[in-house]
Design a protein around this motif. Structure first.
Motif, PDB file in Angstrom:
ATOM      1  N   PRO A  81      -5.502   5.115  -4.729  1.00  0.00           N
ATOM      2  CA  PRO A  81      -6.584   4.905  -5.702  1.00  0.00           C
ATOM      3  C   PRO A  81      -6.231   3.872  -6.765  1.00  0.00           C
ATOM      4  CG  PRO A  81      -6.245   7.250  -5.324  1.00  0.00           C
ATOM      5  CD  PRO A  81      -5.114   6.536  -4.650  1.00  0.00           C
ATOM      6  N   LEU A  82      -4.961   3.826  -7.168  1.00  0.00           N
ATOM      7  CA  LEU A  82      -4.542   2.844  -8.168  1.00  0.00           C
ATOM      8  C   LEU A  82      -4.745   1.430  -7.651  1.00  0.00           C
ATOM      9  CD1 LEU A  82      -3.218   2.057 -10.852  1.00  0.00           C
ATOM     10  CD2 LEU A  82      -0.984   2.298  -9.720  1.00  0.00           C
ATOM     11  N   LYS A  83      -4.388   1.182  -6.413  1.00  0.00           N
ATOM     12  CA  LYS A  83      -4.581  -0.160  -5.854  1.00  0.00           C
ATOM     13  C   LYS A  83      -6.064  -0.537  -5.815  1.00  0.00           C
ATOM     14  CE  LYS A  83      -2.320  -0.276  -1.975  1.00  0.00           C
ATOM     15  NZ  LYS A  83      -1.737  -0.995  -0.811  1.00  0.00           N
ATOM     16  N   ASP A  84      -6.908   0.444  -5.536  1.00  0.00           N
ATOM     17  CA  ASP A  84      -8.348   0.185  -5.545  1.00  0.00           C
ATOM     18  C   ASP A  84      -8.829  -0.154  -6.957  1.00  0.00           C
ATOM     19  OD1 ASP A  84      -8.495   0.678  -2.835  1.00  0.00           O
ATOM     20  OD2 ASP A  84      -9.170   2.756  -3.073  1.00  0.00           O
ATOM     21  N   ILE A  85      -8.318   0.576  -7.949  1.00  0.00           N
ATOM     22  CA  ILE A  85      -8.690   0.330  -9.347  1.00  0.00           C
ATOM     23  C   ILE A  85      -8.275  -1.071  -9.776  1.00  0.00           C
ATOM     24  CG2 ILE A  85      -8.124   0.963 -11.733  1.00  0.00           C
ATOM     25  CD1 ILE A  85      -8.038   3.891 -10.729  1.00  0.00           C
ATOM     26  N   VAL A  86      -7.070  -1.447  -9.429  1.00  0.00           N
ATOM     27  CA  VAL A  86      -6.568  -2.778  -9.774  1.00  0.00           C
ATOM     28  C   VAL A  86      -7.447  -3.858  -9.144  1.00  0.00           C
ATOM     29  CG1 VAL A  86      -4.650  -4.364  -9.345  1.00  0.00           C
ATOM     30  CG2 VAL A  86      -4.192  -2.068 -10.207  1.00  0.00           C
ATOM     31  N   ALA A  87      -7.852  -3.637  -7.901  1.00  0.00           N
ATOM     32  CA  ALA A  87      -8.712  -4.614  -7.225  1.00  0.00           C
ATOM     33  C   ALA A  87     -10.086  -4.698  -7.892  1.00  0.00           C
ATOM     34  CB  ALA A  87      -8.861  -4.243  -5.753  1.00  0.00           C
ATOM     35  N   ARG A  88     -10.641  -3.551  -8.274  1.00  0.00           N
ATOM     36  CA  ARG A  88     -11.976  -3.542  -8.881  1.00  0.00           C
ATOM     37  C   ARG A  88     -11.985  -4.170 -10.263  1.00  0.00           C
ATOM     38  NH1 ARG A  88     -12.417   1.751  -6.566  1.00  0.00           N
ATOM     39  NH2 ARG A  88     -11.812   2.738  -8.530  1.00  0.00           N
TER      40      ARG A  88
END
Length: 203
Positions: free
Chosen positions: A22-29
């Motif tokens: 989820p952290l990687k998704d947040i960083v991408a968003r």
């Protein structure tokens, strides 16, 4: 200005696995940058007086079963159906953490995390066996021999110690911990707060 999220990580922490994706998704968003700081959770616990939750809360009626319920809910919410609790938990992660420190650069460090997270928390490898870990690395295309040799360098060992001490001095006491500048969040349950802050909200 682009914000940088520093992820304080030990691969021996199951909640570190849960937070990673989820952290990687947040960083991408949010367009943030991600930096991984490897620490040694055993050393962090010693410095802070903390302990693994299942040990720390063992005598609190109802708390461990509820934590297990929330853990399962998080897995289900994020579709993490390959996760398997490691039978040797808590285990010594010193080899894995030194590997992360020994990475050539941040890109390789995060690539190592991508490979080692499923090895630990889906395949449940023996994390202290250099031959087993080396095979995981080699199968993923890394120079396993060079990386494993680097884990024995005094500079790598000392950097891991320094990372751990610095994280504790800044307020960290467990995994997962996130820093954006001087602002700190602890726990996978704070990921929404972290994303809000990265998107311009208050900490």
């Amino acid at each position: 200005m682009t914000k940088t999220v520093e992820f304080i990580l030990d691969l021996a922490a199951p909640n570190g696995y849960l937070a990673w994706y989820p952290l990687k998704d947040i960083v991408a968003r949010t367009g943030a940058q991600l930096v991984v700081t490897p620490v040694f959770l055993g050393g962090m616990h010693k410095l802070t007086g903390n302990a693994p939750p299942m040990m720390r809360d063992a005598d609190v009626k109802g708390k461990v079963p509820y934590a297990a319920l929330e853990f399962r809910r998080f897995l289900d919410r994020h579709g993490m159906d390959r996760f398997s609790m490691h039978p040797d938990l808590p285990f010594n992660s010193i080899l894995l953490q030194r590997l992360l420190v020994a990475a050539d650069d941040e890109a390789q460090r995060q690539a190592l995390v991508d490979v080692l997270q499923p090895a630990v928390w889906e395949q449940n490898i023996d994390c202290g066996d250099a031959e087993v870990v080396g095979k995981v690395l080699a199968d993923a295309g890394f120079d396993a021999r060079a990386l494993l040799e680097r884990t024995q360098d005094d500079a790598v060992k000392q950097e891991l110690v320094a990372n751990t001490s610095s994280a504790v001095e800044r307020g960290a006491f467990g995994i997962p911990t996130f820093f954006v500048g001087d602002e700190m969040w602890f726990g996978k349950e704070r990921l929404d707060q972290l994303e809000s802050y990265l998107s311009g909200g208050k900490p």
